[in-house]
Design a protein around this motif. Sequence first.
Motif, short mmCIF file in Angstrom:
data_model
loop_
_atom_site.label_atom_id
_atom_site.label_comp_id
_atom_site.label_asym_id
_atom_site.label_seq_id
_atom_site.Cartn_x
_atom_site.Cartn_y
_atom_site.Cartn_z
N MET A 28 0.82 -1.21 0.00
CA MET A 28 0.00 0.00 0.00
C MET A 28 0.85 1.27 0.00
N LYS A 29 2.18 1.08 -0.02
CA LYS A 29 3.15 2.19 -0.02
C LYS A 29 3.05 3.06 1.22
N LYS A 30 2.66 2.45 2.33
CA LYS A 30 2.70 3.12 3.63
C LYS A 30 4.04 2.89 4.29
N LEU A 31 4.77 1.89 3.80
CA LEU A 31 6.17 1.65 4.12
C LEU A 31 6.93 1.57 2.81
N HIS A 32 8.23 1.87 2.84
CA HIS A 32 9.05 1.66 1.64
C HIS A 32 10.38 1.06 2.03
N LEU A 33 10.95 0.28 1.14
CA LEU A 33 12.25 -0.35 1.38
C LEU A 33 13.34 0.52 0.75
N PRO A 34 14.29 1.03 1.54
CA PRO A 34 15.39 1.83 0.98
C PRO A 34 16.27 1.03 0.03
N LYS A 35 16.34 -0.30 0.27
CA LYS A 35 17.10 -1.18 -0.60
C LYS A 35 16.24 -2.40 -0.94
N LYS A 36 16.34 -2.90 -2.14
CA LYS A 36 15.50 -4.01 -2.58
C LYS A 36 15.75 -5.30 -1.78
N ASP A 37 17.01 -5.59 -1.50
CA ASP A 37 17.35 -6.85 -0.83
C ASP A 37 17.51 -6.67 0.68
N LEU A 38 16.84 -5.67 1.25
CA LEU A 38 17.00 -5.36 2.67
C LEU A 38 16.43 -6.46 3.57
N LEU A 39 15.27 -7.02 3.20
CA LEU A 39 14.61 -8.02 4.02
C LEU A 39 15.09 -9.42 3.66
N ILE A 40 15.35 -10.22 4.70
CA ILE A 40 15.73 -11.62 4.48
C ILE A 40 14.85 -12.51 5.34
N LYS A 41 14.75 -13.78 4.97
CA LYS A 41 13.99 -14.75 5.73
C LYS A 41 14.77 -15.16 7.00
N PRO A 42 14.05 -15.48 8.08
CA PRO A 42 14.76 -15.93 9.30
C PRO A 42 15.68 -17.13 9.05
N ALA A 43 15.28 -18.00 8.12
CA ALA A 43 16.09 -19.20 7.84
C ALA A 43 17.44 -18.86 7.22
N ASN A 44 17.58 -17.63 6.66
CA ASN A 44 18.82 -17.24 6.00
C ASN A 44 19.76 -16.42 6.88
N MET A 45 19.41 -16.27 8.15
CA MET A 45 20.25 -15.44 9.03
C MET A 45 21.66 -16.02 9.18
N SER A 46 21.77 -17.33 9.13
CA SER A 46 23.08 -17.96 9.32
C SER A 46 24.08 -17.61 8.22
N LYS A 47 23.60 -17.06 7.12
CA LYS A 47 24.47 -16.69 6.01
C LYS A 47 25.19 -15.36 6.25
N TYR A 48 24.79 -14.66 7.31
CA TYR A 48 25.37 -13.33 7.56
C TYR A 48 26.05 -13.28 8.92
N ARG A 49 27.04 -12.42 9.03
CA ARG A 49 27.71 -12.20 10.30
C ARG A 49 26.79 -11.41 11.24
N PRO A 50 26.96 -11.57 12.55
CA PRO A 50 26.08 -10.86 13.50
C PRO A 50 26.01 -9.36 13.26
N GLU A 51 27.13 -8.73 12.94
CA GLU A 51 27.14 -7.28 12.74
C GLU A 51 26.42 -6.84 11.47
N GLN A 52 25.97 -7.81 10.67
CA GLN A 52 25.21 -7.49 9.46
C GLN A 52 23.71 -7.65 9.66
N LEU A 53 23.28 -8.02 10.87
CA LEU A 53 21.89 -8.42 11.07
C LEU A 53 21.12 -7.49 12.01
N ILE A 54 19.87 -7.26 11.65
CA ILE A 54 18.87 -6.65 12.52
C ILE A 54 17.69 -7.61 12.57
N VAL A 55 17.31 -8.03 13.77
CA VAL A 55 16.13 -8.88 13.95
C VAL A 55 15.00 -7.99 14.47
N LEU A 56 13.96 -7.83 13.67
CA LEU A 56 12.82 -7.00 14.07
C LEU A 56 11.76 -7.92 14.67
N GLU A 57 11.69 -7.93 15.99
CA GLU A 57 10.78 -8.81 16.72
C GLU A 57 9.55 -8.03 17.16
#
Length: 567
Positions: A266-295
């Motif tokens: 609905m364009k009430k939110l926008h993504l500054p980068k296309k690949d910003l969001l990742i699935k929880p299952a893919n967190m192991s592919k990134y270093r801790p300092e590369q991750l934000i978990v939005l709980e």
Amino acid sequence: MSDIKISALGGVRENGKNMYVVEVRDEIFILDCGLKYPETELLGIDTVIPDFEYLRQNSEKIVGVFLTHAHADAIGALPYFVSEFNVPVFGSEITIALAKIACENEDGAKKFNDFHVVNAETEIDFDNATISFFSTTHSVPESLGVVVKTFKGNIVYTGDFKFDQTASENYRTDFGRLAEIGKEGVLALLSDSANAENPTENVDEHVIADLISETFEYHKGRVIVACVASNLMRVQQVLDAAAANDRKVTLTGFDAEKVVNTALKMKKLHLPKKDLLIKPANMSKYRPEQLIVLETGRSGEPLKSLYRMATGKYKGIDLTEGDLAFITTTPSHAMDTKVAKTRDMIYRAGAEVKAISDEFNSSGHASKRDLQLMINLLQPKYLVPIQGEYRLMVAHAECAEQVGIEPQNIFLLKKGDVLEYTKNKMILGSSIEAGNTMIDGSGIGDIGNIVLRDRKVLSDDGIFIAVVTIDRKKHKIIDTPKITSRGFVFVKTSRDLMSESAEIVTKVVQKNLDNKEFDWSSLKQDIRENLNHFLYEQTHRHPVILPIIMEVNQRRHYKKKNSAPAK
């Protein structure tokens, strides 16, 4: 009889559960339909919604439900309401979208589709009143206040609001519209009190955005952000800060992905980068300092999820050394103990804790100055403080008096109170039924005070069970009563107590069996009274006593054997 009435089915002397009823002659206008999350004394209860009994009795008069914003305190009870009432529901685009998501989770509401999108330019004419709206600033976009224009003046409901001169387009207050409403004449103002006690001004949201970005920049590890899913302003700030600091964001929590994806479409939110969001299952592919978990949690409080992460009970995510738990929500005062325990467990897990509320007053609700500005813009004849515990409503009343509202023109309602405008004067008139309806699992309203009392007793003193088998025809007890307990005493170290209890049960049961007028209910009551007296003398506790009486008939029937034939 009054032609104009105002009453509260919820949202007064409590946090959340906003639901207000404005009656103009024979039409009922419902303002918001919210829930509240239970406090600690409501053991096992999932949510609490208003009692709809008065609306059931007057269902033919209801013309619509008018929603101010998309938080649970305004839309949370809607699925239960539309399961019973087939009336139109009005709200802004994002409010209606999130209300539909809420209705999808309740079987009785899935087929309801009488939703209508409105905005600040909308006017809806009914027989006895005209409904219009005005833009307000809150932590979700397209928040609206509601104006009920009657033949005696405007009745204005602010919804949740604050003033922020730096707010972006979808969050901006229309001050010009407020001034116009005031010039038309405001009979009564129903105004948000949730932050009335705080003398500190709310910090501008751009300051919060800077703090979030700095936190992501300087913490050299994983950041778990606790945020309510429908607080889209905060979600956008997290997305922007993550992109600016080259971090990926994964969404966890009940309905988080659904809410965020809906807002993105609905364009009430926008993504500054296309690949910003990742699935929880893919967190192991990134270093801790590369991750934000939005709980975003469940039951409106993501802090509960942080607690589970800290204690190793959250599937897929454990808080460990190097993590930062960043609390960006402002918990209610009822959660103070839970917040303290959560912080403690996070530190025990080796992680750190940071909260926006430790540094700034970041509430989405009006400060004292904001409340006074709203009153000065609208110049209401009568003020009705709402949305807040009693002390907050009193604080609101005090700041209203400072800007010239007479004390006799301020009404601190309790649930069920009815204000009536008669003979050009607002008075506190009759009352209506307005209790709480408690939701426990799939049960709606089937948990009452008696059940809650029993749960409270069970949590305090446990349960004491006495099982005895009798033969009523022979007036005797078949076997020694079996005594057990749960949450009362440790059985192995209390054998004398158990033995004496069994003797008491034996005497009481035998006495009842010897009575010619044997009565089951009297027998059980006698057991409870005698055991209760004995157990309190011995332990100074009052457990729930559960007598279980089983009846058998010892007469045996033998089948005659056929005699063997003679040889």
